[in-house]
Design a protein around this motif. Structure first.
Motif, PDB file in Angstrom:
ATOM      1  N   ALA A  41       5.750  -0.184  -9.049  1.00 39.57           N
ATOM      2  CA  ALA A  41       4.720   0.124  -8.052  1.00 39.57           C
ATOM      3  C   ALA A  41       3.374  -0.435  -8.506  1.00 39.57           C
ATOM      4  O   ALA A  41       2.505  -0.748  -7.690  1.00 39.57           O
ATOM      5  CB  ALA A  41       4.625   1.631  -7.845  1.00 39.57           C
TER       6      ALA A  41
ATOM      7  N   GLU B 182      -0.400   3.552  -2.062  1.00 39.77           N
ATOM      8  CA  GLU B 182       0.839   4.186  -1.628  1.00 39.77           C
ATOM      9  C   GLU B 182       0.556   5.328  -0.670  1.00 39.77           C
ATOM     10  O   GLU B 182      -0.552   5.852  -0.605  1.00 39.77           O
ATOM     11  CB  GLU B 182       1.639   4.691  -2.828  1.00 39.77           C
TER      12      GLU B 182
ATOM     13  N   ILE C  95       9.026  -0.396  -1.743  1.00 38.89           N
ATOM     14  CA  ILE C  95       7.957  -1.299  -2.164  1.00 38.89           C
ATOM     15  C   ILE C  95       7.976  -2.498  -1.223  1.00 38.89           C
ATOM     16  O   ILE C  95       8.989  -3.187  -1.095  1.00 38.89           O
ATOM     17  CB  ILE C  95       8.120  -1.721  -3.635  1.00 38.89           C
TER      18      ILE C  95
END
Length: 238
Positions: free
Chosen positions: A69, A74, A85
């Motif tokens: 990540a 996010e 992702i």
């Protein structure tokens, strides 16, 4: 082969995202996209037909790619058992189409899914990297997702539009303009591209659902199939 009417329709729907390129310039990519969509539809229909005729249990595990990540923006559930992702390009018309599907995924699954956005500006999209820089500047002020939405659903990616969107989402314009000028997030964007290449990304959009790759602007049903499978797997292992 896709019909001229279908090609024209995709072009008209995404005209603001192609940076002034003519239909002839982007036609090969549109044809490739439409062919991919049609093949995926046929493949899915064929598999469903086989499942009905011959009930089977698939025990082979799908290939998984380890994609970090990397501290990128996010949303969704922080402790979700499914992480998506996304590698995307703000000037890519297919990425724009995929955004509607992503929104449906997030509204359907809520906190069960965590979405991470990583940049993958393609070299032949001149407005993609400046848009990625602008989104990173918006993120520095805590307004990434609001700005991200403007980039995909606004009416262009020209330099002045990037500043207009900053005003629309309530960014501090002085800080934003300075950030755009200094480009402090260039290395971050370069890392996204490099990590994407390592993971096997060759075009946009590309998604990794718990490491399982979905390439291109796939329909919601395809996301649902993989997400539901991962949710079942996580319950079994917990």
């Amino acid at each position: 082969e896709p019909s001229d009417q279908d090609i024209q329709k995709v072009y008209e729907e995404n005209k603001s995202q192609v940076g002034g390129q003519t239909l002839e310039q982007v036609k090969p990519r549109i044809v490739q996209y439409l062919k991919g969509q049609k093949q995926e539809e046929r493949r899915t229909a064929f598999i469903e037909e086989l499942k009905k005729k011959y009930p089977t249990t698939v025990s082979l595990k799908p290939p998984v790619v380890n994609v970090a990540a990397a501290g990128r923006p996010e949303r969704g559930g922080k402790n979700a058992s499914v992480t998506i992702i996304e590698f995307s390009d703000y000037q890519c018309p297919f990425c724009k189409r995929a955004e509607d599907v992503v929104e449906k995924v997030m509204s359907t699954y809520g906190d069960k899914v965590r979405l991470v956005y990583r940049n993958y500006p393609l070299p032949f999209h001149p407005q993609a990297r400046p848009a990625s820089e602008a989104a990173a500047c918006a993120n520095a002020q805590g307004k990434f997702w609001e700005y991200h939405s403007k980039l995909f659903h606004g009416d262009g990616l020209e330099a002045e539009k990037l500043k207009t969107y900053a005003d629309q989402v309530g960014l501090d314009r002085k800080k934003f303009d300075e950030c755009l000028e200094k480009k402090p997030f260039t290395a971050e964007i370069d890392k996204d591209v490099k990590d994407g290449e390592k993971a096997g990304v060759t075009g946009t959009p590309a998604f990794f659902i718990n490491g399982r790759m979905l390439s291109g602007a796939q329909p919601f049903e395809k996301f649902k199939e993989v997400i539901d499978d991962e949710l079942v797997s996580s319950k079994k292992s917990s």
